[in-house]
Design an enzyme around this catalytic site. Structure first.
Site, PDB file in Angstrom:
ATOM      1  N   PRO A  55     -22.583  25.919  34.349  1.00 21.78           N
ATOM      2  CA  PRO A  55     -21.357  26.393  35.350  1.00 21.78           C
ATOM      3  C   PRO A  55     -20.893  25.896  36.454  1.00 21.78           C
ATOM      4  CG  PRO A  55     -23.541  28.264  35.207  1.00 21.78           C
ATOM      5  CD  PRO A  55     -23.618  26.895  34.251  1.00 21.78           C
ATOM      6  N   TYR A 107     -29.120  34.176  37.849  1.00 22.65           N
ATOM      7  CA  TYR A 107     -28.700  33.106  38.581  1.00 22.65           C
ATOM      8  C   TYR A 107     -29.718  32.977  40.279  1.00 22.65           C
ATOM      9  CZ  TYR A 107     -26.189  28.399  39.167  1.00 22.65           C
ATOM     10  OH  TYR A 107     -25.545  27.410  39.772  1.00 22.65           O
ATOM     11  N   HIS A 133     -29.477  26.667  43.562  1.00 22.44           N
ATOM     12  CA  HIS A 133     -28.389  26.807  44.272  1.00 22.44           C
ATOM     13  C   HIS A 133     -28.408  27.242  45.861  1.00 22.44           C
ATOM     14  CE1 HIS A 133     -25.668  25.395  41.040  1.00 22.44           C
ATOM     15  NE2 HIS A 133     -26.061  23.888  41.860  1.00 22.44           N
ATOM     16  N   TYR A 182     -28.955  30.027  46.332  1.00 19.36           N
ATOM     17  CA  TYR A 182     -28.449  31.219  46.596  1.00 19.36           C
ATOM     18  C   TYR A 182     -29.320  32.731  46.147  1.00 19.36           C
ATOM     19  CZ  TYR A 182     -24.361  29.318  45.209  1.00 19.36           C
ATOM     20  OH  TYR A 182     -23.374  28.812  45.041  1.00 19.36           O
ATOM     21  N   ARG A 234     -25.098  14.389  34.264  1.00 23.76           N
ATOM     22  CA  ARG A 234     -23.788  13.251  34.718  1.00 23.76           C
ATOM     23  C   ARG A 234     -23.026  12.931  33.433  1.00 23.76           C
ATOM     24  NH1 ARG A 234     -24.120  10.700  39.253  1.00 23.76           N
ATOM     25  NH2 ARG A 234     -23.829   8.795  38.033  1.00 23.76           N
ATOM     26  N   ARG A 248     -19.283  17.649  35.417  1.00 24.98           N
ATOM     27  CA  ARG A 248     -18.085  16.563  35.828  1.00 24.98           C
ATOM     28  C   ARG A 248     -18.196  16.155  34.238  1.00 24.98           C
ATOM     29  NH1 ARG A 248     -21.996  14.013  40.489  1.00 24.98           N
ATOM     30  NH2 ARG A 248     -23.616  14.932  39.214  1.00 24.98           N
ATOM     31  N   CYS A 287     -13.800  16.237  42.124  1.00 24.02           N
ATOM     32  CA  CYS A 287     -12.974  17.625  41.438  1.00 24.02           C
ATOM     33  C   CYS A 287     -14.179  18.976  42.524  1.00 24.02           C
ATOM     34  CB  CYS A 287     -14.362  17.708  40.242  1.00 24.02           C
ATOM     35  SG  CYS A 287     -16.197  16.946  40.300  1.00 24.02           S
ATOM     36  N   CYS A 329      -9.337  16.054  39.310  1.00 21.80           N
ATOM     37  CA  CYS A 329     -10.439  15.423  38.785  1.00 21.80           C
ATOM     38  C   CYS A 329      -9.785  14.034  38.235  1.00 21.80           C
ATOM     39  CB  CYS A 329     -10.755  15.367  37.791  1.00 21.80           C
ATOM     40  SG  CYS A 329     -11.814  14.374  36.374  1.00 21.80           S
TER      41      CYS A 329
HETATM   42 FE1  SF4 Z   1     -16.184  13.918  37.289  1.00 20.65          FE
HETATM   43 FE2  SF4 Z   1     -13.201  13.724  37.814  1.00 20.65          FE
HETATM   44 FE3  SF4 Z   1     -15.750  14.565  39.375  1.00 20.65          FE
HETATM   45 FE4  SF4 Z   1     -15.266  12.272  39.438  1.00 20.65          FE
HETATM   46  S1  SF4 Z   1     -13.899  14.379  39.472  1.00 20.65           S
HETATM   47  S2  SF4 Z   1     -16.550  13.511  39.323  1.00 20.65           S
HETATM   48  S3  SF4 Z   1     -14.512  11.827  38.021  1.00 20.65           S
HETATM   49  S4  SF4 Z   1     -15.220  15.042  37.076  1.00 20.65           S
END
Ligand code: SF4
Ligand code: ADP
Length: 709
Positions: A29, A170, A173, A175, A298, A321, A350, A362
């Site tokens: 999510p 959930y 976070h 919640y 990540r 991300r 983001c 992004c």
């Molecule tokens: Fe990654 Fe894009 Fe978020 Fe930057 S904006 S952390 S590049 S997903």
């Protein structure tokens, strides 16, 4: 080219209770800033993720009841029939590509501000709200708990009707279910408080209830924050986090585990964390359950992903991300094109979209959030619309993205860069402490440019107007960037400071150009994003005495939007940088800066060896002015357009520069209408809550009896 055999393990199907994910790529999510107000945008965004190969695609937080309302931020809801209809679009769009659709059923408890619904906040125990605002959450009584369980069951049924395959309980976070779990927020003395078993009772009941109602056909996932990073006073992965998983190990169909407390812990930026940074906290989970496990970190490297599976850390590769930066990450690995992955740089722009209540954006992926609104697909572009030749001046993020995208469309492009290094500001800013991953913005584009022989790149080529005109191109795109201001004018102080004639004042441009710095260093930040704090950190690491002064009450204030501000200020304070808050620069001379208190005007002074001004930037538009004059005097020849993009039009974030470059390239030779983004408009509700029904209910008692939420 096919998949590297080393990576084939990532494409094995995985069973989750009654459903099977087609591969191990699990888009966990994540917020989009779109929520229930933008159902078409949401559906299109998730559809692209599924098309890009994510075997599971999850929604963002989806409220189960009006007592959990996060307005004005972009949350979904499953409160009624209309919500089912809207969310069915998302589930259908995901299914169209053979992926599983998951929904994050959400109740925020003391984390939901309820500004729209004006329902009182609820929590296990009476407590002040999580978002600073007057008031607080009331303690839930037993009837409230029964009601809460009913809301979860009813929302699960609606989720199933909408077509979702995986339904979340959930407890991440901070919640509501997590507020029950943590002894910090649960002070109850009944069977829902006290011992861990009691505090976990509600989560256990939620899982059982959800399984009872939809478990025959839908998988029931639990997201649990196994460590809230509050030290021994909270849930920790060595302590109660582990015990909770042991207690409920086989109950859900899938464990989605992470660290939480604040969202900034979970989606930590690359400035403060490395790829796979959650592993130390979540690695134990697979040792205490046989159910599939997913986590995040990540992940952008396929080798790291394979390592996660082979080392038994998780069964899926969880990602928010990386799936935003490149919705086609799985497909690129499958097709042996992993070199083309647009790797997340961990900048958290983001996150800022949700925090500012606007659709997702992004830095790496200019098309995210634009799938429905502008019809932009991350991998598909219209072929060129003419034989026009384009000159792009400036090889920063805007120019690189523009040239790359034009090249992909088949246009003949010349890219001229004044310096001998490409990347513009990104190449400089990536040298700051913790920002090395930002160089990926440059590296990805340079790599892709290498694949298009229609783009010629000229380094060390500073162009003037006559040079430009002599090239005889059809379109000129200026991506010449910006320079830092030297007059002290910033976002809080509009009047230039009295600094003329003072030596030893530098800007970030001077620092990047290698200017010598003498301590003590005073950084004055009236820009409030990363630059001031990152420079202060850099000077401190070089051994200088450093102070950072800012007119605002916290340092690097806008990094609150990227969930980094706490970490920035902590790092500066921990490293011995002197933090001077609420001070506006009035003047500087002879090694002394004079500040006025932003509230009282009281004057304070500070000695410095070097004063670095981080206040604002000015567009570098000399070339544009020269060219405009040449055209006015009819020397423009066959030039059809001159367009400024990125910082040279209006200095902003790297994300905006990339978007600006992409926009030009995407729209060249397309009809003007294509440039106008669509807007989502609210639909009138269906059935007996339609406008006609409401308009004719004049009796307020009768109307409330209809219990319109
Ligand atoms: Fe990654 Fe894009 Fe978020 Fe930057 S904006 S952390 S590049 S997903
Ligand atoms: P953006 O973020 O908008 O891409 P940058 O400041 O990162 O802007 O990049 C601008 C780039 O343009 C820099 O690398 C700079 O050297 C280059 N540049 C500026 N003026 C000229 C010029 N007249 N000719 C060629 N390149 C230029």
């Amino acid at each position: 080219m096919g998949c590297n055999p080393r990576y084939e393990i990532l494409f094995e199907p995985v069973r989750i209770g009654p459903v099977t994910a087609p591969n191990r790529f699990y888009q966990t999510p994540h917020a989009t800033g779109m929520g229930h107000l933008k159902p078409q945008s949401s559906a299109a965004l998730r559809s692209v993720k599924a098309e890009g190969g994510w075997g599971v695609v999850s929604t963002e937080y989806c409220s189960i009841h009006p007592s959990s309302d996060d307005s004005p931020f972009g949350f979904l809801s499953l409160w009624d029939e209309d919500d089912i209809r809207d969310l069915a679009h998302t589930a259908d769009a995901i299914h169209a590509h053979g992926s599983l659709a998951a929904v994050e059923l959400w109740h925020g408890g003391a984390h939901a501000n309820n500004r729209l619904t004006r329902e009182p906040m609820i929590a296990p125990s009476a407590q002040p709200p999580k978002f600073v605002q007057p008031g607080g959450a009331r303690a839930m009584d037993r009837q409230d708990i029964r009601e809460f369980r009913r809301w979860q069951r009813e929302a699960a049924i609606r989720a199933k009707q909408a077509g979702f395959d995986i339904v979340y309980c959930y407890a991440g976070h901070d919640y509501l279910p997590f507020q029950f779990l943590s002894g910090r927020t649960n002070r109850r003395t009944d069977e829902y408080g006290g011992s861990l078993e009691n505090r976990a009772r509600l989560l256990r009941e939620m899982i059982e209830d959800t399984k009872d109602t939809v478990g025959a056909t839908c998988a029931v996932a639990v997201r649990l924050a196994v460590d809230e990073l509050h030290g021994p006073f909270g849930i920790t992965s060595q302590g109660e986090g582990r015990e909770i998983i042991e207690m409920l190990a086989e109950l859900p169909d899938l464990w989605d585990v992470n660290v939480a407390g604040a969202l900034g812990n979970d989606s930590k930026s690359s400035r403060f964390s490395l790829e796979g940074y959650q592993e130390e906290h979540v690695a134990f989970v697979k040792t205490v359950t046989t159910k599939p496990v997913v986590s995040v970190g990540r992940f952008t490297s396929p080798d790291t992903m394979v390592g996660q599976i082979r080392r038994g850390i998780q069964d899926f590769i969880g990602a928010a991300r990386p799936s935003i930066a490149d919705p086609f990450l799985p497909k690129k690995i499958l097709e042996g094109r992993e070199d083309e992955i647009r790797e997340c740089i961990g900048c958290n722009i983001c996150r800022s979209a949700n925090n500012e209540a606007v659709p997702l954006r992004c830095t790496q992926n200019p098309t995210i959030g634009e799938e429905w609104r502008r019809g932009w697909h991350p991998e598909r572009l219209a072929r060129k619309g003419s034989e026009a030749r384009v000159l792009v001046v400036g090889g920063g993020p805007a120019g690189l993205e523009c040239a790359k995208t034009l090249g992909q469309r088949g246009y003949g492009v010349l890219l001229a860069e004044a310096g001998n290094v490409l990347g513009g500001r990104v190449s400089r800013e990536a040298t700051l402490p913790g920002l090395g991953a930002w160089a990926r913005v440059r590296d990805h584009r340079l790599h892709m440019l290498g694949k298009h022989d229609t783009v010629e790149i000229y380094r060390s080529s500073r162009l003037g107007a006559e040079d430009v005109l002599s090239l005889g191109v059809d379109h000129v795109v200026l991506a010449t960037g910006s320079t830092w201001r030297r007059d002290g004018v910033g976002s809080s102080v509009e009047v230039p400071a009295e600094i003329a004639g003072c030596p030893s004042i530098l800007t970030p441009d001077d620092i990047f150009a290698g200017a010598a710095v003498a301590g003590p260093v005073l950084v004055y930040d009236d820009e409030h994003y990363f630059m001031g704090g990152a420079l202060a950190e850099k000077f401190r690491l070089a051994g200088h005495d450093v102070a950072i002064a800012t007119p605002l009450p916290v340092v690097s204030s806008w990094t609150q939007m990227t969930d980094e501000q706490f970490f920035v200020q902590k790092r500066l304070m921990d490293s011995g940088v002197d933090v001077l808050l609420s001070r506006s620069l009035l003047s500087a001379s002879e090694g002394v800066a004079e500040f006025a208190c932003a509230y009282t005007g009281r004057i304070t002074r500070r000695d410095f060896g070097t004063l670095v001004l981080v206040t604002g930037r000015l567009a570098e538009q000399a070339l544009f002015d020269e060219l405009s004059m040449a055209i006015e005097s009819a020397r423009g020849g066959g030039l059809r357009s001159i367009t400024r993009i990125g910082d040279c039009l209006a200095p902003s974030s790297i994300a905006d520069a990339v978007h600006s470059g992409h926009k030009f390239a995407r729209q060249l030779d397309l009809p003007a209408e294509a440039a106008v983004p669509l807007r989502e408009r609210p639909f009138l509700p269906s059935g007996d809550r339609s406008w006609n029904a409401v308009r004719h209910v004049v009796d307020p008692v009768a109307r409330s009896a209809k219990s319109v939420p």
